[in-house]
Write a protein that holds these residues in place. Structure first.
Motif, PDB file in Angstrom:
ATOM      1  N   VAL A  43      40.714  37.680  22.660  1.00 58.48           N
ATOM      2  CA  VAL A  43      40.452  36.410  23.341  1.00 58.48           C
ATOM      3  C   VAL A  43      39.059  36.436  23.970  1.00 58.48           C
ATOM      4  O   VAL A  43      38.265  35.509  23.804  1.00 58.48           O
ATOM      5  N   ALA A  44      38.752  37.501  24.696  1.00 60.22           N
ATOM      6  CA  ALA A  44      37.435  37.622  25.348  1.00 60.22           C
ATOM      7  C   ALA A  44      36.313  37.571  24.311  1.00 60.22           C
ATOM      8  O   ALA A  44      35.308  36.866  24.500  1.00 60.22           O
ATOM      9  N   GLN A  45      36.484  38.286  23.230  1.00 60.69           N
ATOM     10  CA  GLN A  45      35.451  38.312  22.179  1.00 60.69           C
ATOM     11  C   GLN A  45      35.270  36.946  21.541  1.00 60.69           C
ATOM     12  O   GLN A  45      34.137  36.488  21.336  1.00 60.69           O
ATOM     13  N   LYS A  46      36.361  36.254  21.232  1.00 63.61           N
ATOM     14  CA  LYS A  46      36.283  34.924  20.618  1.00 63.61           C
ATOM     15  C   LYS A  46      35.581  33.922  21.530  1.00 63.61           C
ATOM     16  O   LYS A  46      34.954  32.987  21.057  1.00 63.61           O
ATOM     17  N   CYS A  47      35.711  34.129  22.830  1.00 62.78           N
ATOM     18  CA  CYS A  47      35.099  33.218  23.800  1.00 62.78           C
ATOM     19  C   CYS A  47      33.659  33.610  24.137  1.00 62.78           C
ATOM     20  O   CYS A  47      33.034  32.984  24.990  1.00 62.78           O
ATOM     21  N   GLY A  48      33.148  34.632  23.482  1.00 63.53           N
ATOM     22  CA  GLY A  48      31.756  35.005  23.665  1.00 63.53           C
ATOM     23  C   GLY A  48      31.465  35.920  24.834  1.00 63.53           C
ATOM     24  O   GLY A  48      30.303  36.082  25.235  1.00 63.53           O
ATOM     25  N   TYR A  49      32.482  36.551  25.384  1.00 62.52           N
ATOM     26  CA  TYR A  49      32.270  37.509  26.463  1.00 62.52           C
ATOM     27  C   TYR A  49      31.776  38.820  25.862  1.00 62.52           C
ATOM     28  O   TYR A  49      32.172  39.182  24.759  1.00 62.52           O
ATOM     29  N   LYS A  50      30.913  39.505  26.581  1.00 67.54           N
ATOM     30  CA  LYS A  50      30.334  40.759  26.107  1.00 67.54           C
ATOM     31  C   LYS A  50      30.968  41.930  26.846  1.00 67.54           C
ATOM     32  O   LYS A  50      31.125  41.899  28.072  1.00 67.54           O
ATOM     33  N   LYS A  51      31.277  42.962  26.096  1.00 71.40           N
ATOM     34  CA  LYS A  51      31.870  44.165  26.677  1.00 71.40           C
ATOM     35  C   LYS A  51      30.789  44.929  27.434  1.00 71.40           C
ATOM     36  O   LYS A  51      29.756  45.275  26.877  1.00 71.40           O
ATOM     37  N   TYR A 111      45.794  52.515  34.989  1.00 64.90           N
ATOM     38  CA  TYR A 111      45.292  52.425  33.630  1.00 64.90           C
ATOM     39  C   TYR A 111      43.827  52.003  33.635  1.00 64.90           C
ATOM     40  O   TYR A 111      43.352  51.352  34.562  1.00 64.90           O
ATOM     41  N   ASP A 112      43.153  52.349  32.542  1.00 61.67           N
ATOM     42  CA  ASP A 112      41.772  51.941  32.358  1.00 61.67           C
ATOM     43  C   ASP A 112      41.737  50.491  31.873  1.00 61.67           C
ATOM     44  O   ASP A 112      42.672  50.020  31.215  1.00 61.67           O
ATOM     45  N   CYS A 113      40.643  49.821  32.174  1.00 56.29           N
ATOM     46  CA  CYS A 113      40.437  48.445  31.725  1.00 56.29           C
ATOM     47  C   CYS A 113      39.071  48.306  31.080  1.00 56.29           C
ATOM     48  O   CYS A 113      38.109  48.947  31.509  1.00 56.29           O
ATOM     49  N   PHE A 114      38.996  47.449  30.079  1.00 51.61           N
ATOM     50  CA  PHE A 114      37.704  47.031  29.555  1.00 51.61           C
ATOM     51  C   PHE A 114      37.185  45.929  30.468  1.00 51.61           C
ATOM     52  O   PHE A 114      37.960  45.082  30.928  1.00 51.61           O
ATOM     53  N   LEU A 115      35.886  45.926  30.692  1.00 50.76           N
ATOM     54  CA  LEU A 115      35.227  44.872  31.462  1.00 50.76           C
ATOM     55  C   LEU A 115      34.406  44.039  30.474  1.00 50.76           C
ATOM     56  O   LEU A 115      33.492  44.554  29.833  1.00 50.76           O
ATOM     57  N   TYR A 116      34.770  42.776  30.366  1.00 48.60           N
ATOM     58  CA  TYR A 116      34.016  41.810  29.581  1.00 48.60           C
ATOM     59  C   TYR A 116      33.444  40.781  30.543  1.00 48.60           C
ATOM     60  O   TYR A 116      34.088  40.455  31.551  1.00 48.60           O
ATOM     61  N   ALA A 117      32.252  40.278  30.259  1.00 44.94           N
ATOM     62  CA  ALA A 117      31.632  39.319  31.166  1.00 44.94           C
ATOM     63  C   ALA A 117      30.766  38.317  30.403  1.00 44.94           C
ATOM     64  O   ALA A 117      30.324  38.568  29.283  1.00 44.94           O
ATOM     65  N   LYS A 118      30.563  37.194  31.073  1.00 43.34           N
ATOM     66  CA  LYS A 118      29.653  36.167  30.580  1.00 43.34           C
ATOM     67  C   LYS A 118      28.925  35.615  31.795  1.00 43.34           C
ATOM     68  O   LYS A 118      29.522  35.429  32.850  1.00 43.34           O
TER      69      LYS A 118
END
Length: 164
Positions: A132-140, A155-162
């Protein structure tokens, strides 16, 4: 009518939300709500949270049917940053609903709440949320270690941002 629409949550959404969270395997989210009364109480706090610029919660509708929720939590130390979260009923997952809801929620964040940065954190095991994050253009931007808690485990989390 657009097939996916978000709107502010209402108290009358409580039964639908409670049904969704009790029958959908939301393994990557910890829900503190255990009863319908607790769900009603949570929804009753929404106006106070909005007025305090703390949290903005929305119902996700698919062809008018409530199928999930999404929201933006405002960073209280950096109020120009918001964090998006969402969940979808098990019967409606994989249909692009979360992706469209995030796009609409992002518009609220950037245009109405004047945010400069929006982040999405997801459990590293949650591949659907990452898509979902990738489709919406968020960058890891990276991996945050032991930032997400479910029960007694971290747990570990990925951080995506725009950014705006």
């Amino acid at each position: 009518m657009p097939k996916v629409k978000i709107r502010p949550q209402e108290l009358f959404d409580a039964k639908c939300f409670f049904d969704i969270i009790t029958r959908t395997n939301l393994e990557f989210i910890e829900f503190p709500i255990k009863t319908l009364d607790e769900e009603r109480y949570f929804l009753g706090l929404n106006e106070t949270k909005r007025k305090a610029n703390f949290e903005y919660n929305f119902s996700i509708l698919y062809y008018g049917r409530l199928v999930g929720a999404c929201g933006i939590k405002i960073d209280q130390h950096r109020p120009w940053i918001g964090e998006i979260g969402y969940f979808i009923d098990r019967d409606y997952q994989g249909m692009g609903i979360a992706t469209e809801a995030v796009r609409q929620l992002e518009k609220v964040g950037f245009e109405q709440l004047d945010l400069q940065r929006i982040v999405i954190l997801m459990d590293t095991r949650n591949l659907a949320s990452e898509r979902v994050a990738q489709k919406c253009g968020y960058k890891k931007e990276g991996t945050m270690k032991k930032v997400h808690r479910i029960g007694e485990d971290y747990y570990d989390c990925f951080l995506y941002a725009k950014i705006r």
